[in-house]
Write a protein that holds these residues in place. Sequence first.
Motif, PDB file in Angstrom:
ATOM      1  N   ALA A  82       0.825  -1.205   0.000  1.00 52.00           N
ATOM      2  CA  ALA A  82       0.000   0.000   0.000  1.00 52.00           C
ATOM      3  C   ALA A  82       0.859   1.255   0.000  1.00 52.00           C
ATOM      4  O   ALA A  82       0.571   2.219  -0.728  1.00 52.00           O
ATOM      5  CB  ALA A  82      -0.928   0.001   1.206  1.00 52.00           C
ATOM      6  N   ALA A  83       1.919   1.262   0.806  1.00 52.16           N
ATOM      7  CA  ALA A  83       2.796   2.428   0.863  1.00 52.16           C
ATOM      8  C   ALA A  83       3.476   2.669  -0.484  1.00 52.16           C
ATOM      9  O   ALA A  83       3.600   3.813  -0.937  1.00 52.16           O
ATOM     10  CB  ALA A  83       3.847   2.248   1.960  1.00 52.16           C
ATOM     11  N   ALA A  84       3.900   1.587  -1.144  1.00 48.91           N
ATOM     12  CA  ALA A  84       4.527   1.733  -2.460  1.00 48.91           C
ATOM     13  C   ALA A  84       3.534   2.272  -3.479  1.00 48.91           C
ATOM     14  O   ALA A  84       3.873   3.134  -4.310  1.00 48.91           O
ATOM     15  CB  ALA A  84       5.092   0.390  -2.916  1.00 48.91           C
ATOM     16  N   ALA A  85       2.298   1.764  -3.435  1.00 48.61           N
ATOM     17  CA  ALA A  85       1.271   2.254  -4.356  1.00 48.61           C
ATOM     18  C   ALA A  85       0.995   3.730  -4.113  1.00 48.61           C
ATOM     19  O   ALA A  85       0.891   4.524  -5.068  1.00 48.61           O
ATOM     20  CB  ALA A  85      -0.012   1.438  -4.199  1.00 48.61           C
ATOM     21  N   MET A  86       0.892   4.131  -2.855  1.00 51.96           N
ATOM     22  CA  MET A  86       0.604   5.530  -2.551  1.00 51.96           C
ATOM     23  C   MET A  86       1.760   6.445  -2.902  1.00 51.96           C
ATOM     24  O   MET A  86       1.561   7.602  -3.290  1.00 51.96           O
ATOM     25  CB  MET A  86       0.188   5.672  -1.095  1.00 51.96           C
ATOM     26  CG  MET A  86      -1.238   5.201  -0.861  1.00 51.96           C
ATOM     27  SD  MET A  86      -1.887   5.498   0.801  1.00 51.96           S
ATOM     28  CE  MET A  86      -1.300   4.013   1.626  1.00 51.96           C
ATOM     29  N   ALA A  87       2.985   5.954  -2.793  1.00 53.56           N
ATOM     30  CA  ALA A  87       4.134   6.768  -3.194  1.00 53.56           C
ATOM     31  C   ALA A  87       4.082   7.061  -4.691  1.00 53.56           C
ATOM     32  O   ALA A  87       4.321   8.196  -5.130  1.00 53.56           O
ATOM     33  CB  ALA A  87       5.431   6.058  -2.831  1.00 53.56           C
ATOM     34  N   ALA A  88       3.761   6.032  -5.486  1.00 51.37           N
ATOM     35  CA  ALA A  88       3.645   6.236  -6.931  1.00 51.37           C
ATOM     36  C   ALA A  88       2.454   7.137  -7.259  1.00 51.37           C
ATOM     37  O   ALA A  88       2.539   8.016  -8.136  1.00 51.37           O
ATOM     38  CB  ALA A  88       3.499   4.890  -7.635  1.00 51.37           C
ATOM     39  N   GLU A  89       1.339   6.936  -6.549  1.00 56.12           N
ATOM     40  CA  GLU A  89       0.164   7.774  -6.767  1.00 56.12           C
ATOM     41  C   GLU A  89       0.454   9.227  -6.428  1.00 56.12           C
ATOM     42  O   GLU A  89       0.026  10.152  -7.121  1.00 56.12           O
ATOM     43  CB  GLU A  89      -0.999   7.255  -5.911  1.00 56.12           C
ATOM     44  CG  GLU A  89      -1.534   5.903  -6.359  1.00 56.12           C
ATOM     45  CD  GLU A  89      -2.435   5.230  -5.344  1.00 56.12           C
ATOM     46  OE1 GLU A  89      -3.062   4.215  -5.705  1.00 56.12           O
ATOM     47  OE2 GLU A  89      -2.522   5.720  -4.201  1.00 56.12           O
ATOM     48  N   LEU A  90       1.204   9.428  -5.363  1.00 56.42           N
ATOM     49  CA  LEU A  90       1.527  10.780  -4.922  1.00 56.42           C
ATOM     50  C   LEU A  90       2.364  11.515  -5.969  1.00 56.42           C
ATOM     51  O   LEU A  90       2.177  12.715  -6.197  1.00 56.42           O
ATOM     52  CB  LEU A  90       2.273  10.722  -3.590  1.00 56.42           C
ATOM     53  CG  LEU A  90       2.387  12.019  -2.791  1.00 56.42           C
ATOM     54  CD1 LEU A  90       1.012  12.528  -2.396  1.00 56.42           C
ATOM     55  CD2 LEU A  90       3.240  11.793  -1.543  1.00 56.42           C
TER      56      LEU A  90
END
Length: 252
Positions: free
Chosen positions: A214-222
């Motif tokens: 989830a953190a990796a996905a949110m970093a890319a989304e950010l």
Amino acid sequence: MMDGLVTTREGAVVIVRLARPPHNFFDAALLAGLADVLAANDADPSVRVTLLAAEGRSFCAGADFRRAAAGIEGARAVYAQAARLFARAKPLIAAVGGPAVGGGLGLALAADFRVASHAARFHANFAAIGLHPGFAITATLPALVGAQRARDLLTTARRVGGEEAATIGLADRLAPAEALDKVALALARDIAANAPLALAAIARALPRINAATAAAAMAAELDEQAALFATADFREGVRATSERRPPVFEGR
């Protein structure tokens, strides 16, 4: 009770209600409080399941950046707390009785199970306001409904009602609006009646979006959101939403 959250207990089930009606907008502080509750439930052997419900008309209409830094800094603070929700060990059920929009959809998808009423509306509205999806939706949504259907929902930005949600896998149970809490609590009790070590073993064995994913996905989304926050299309999307009119996007 803490700011925006009300917690009660039904046997081995802890019920947490979003309490910022009518739309239950969240900020980083509310998500931090929810993550703290989940961590405390993990540490308490008498708790087996957490049920997340909501007061008011909406389950959750997304982030409220009026309570924190706007733009990318506000999103970064929100996602830091959102990632903590995925670190839980015990089952989390979301009872969705109204709109779950944008980040509110992300919050619903962060749960292990969703019980939806016929009045539920699952809405990935990001493209409609000129923004990239967030709250790890790029990971959770395709994991639930498949890549192609996720592409459909994200690029059309259409609303999905409770019945369709149950059909395509966004919801695990469908309930009449007046029975939503009862059906959701019954599911929680069914799970809580089983052996906790077996439940933990099952959770480890099955695919799941964990905190690191989830953190990796949110970093890319950010990263994508950082670029789009600065666009005229995003400003137009937000303005059109507040003015309740169709947006006029120009690709800039």
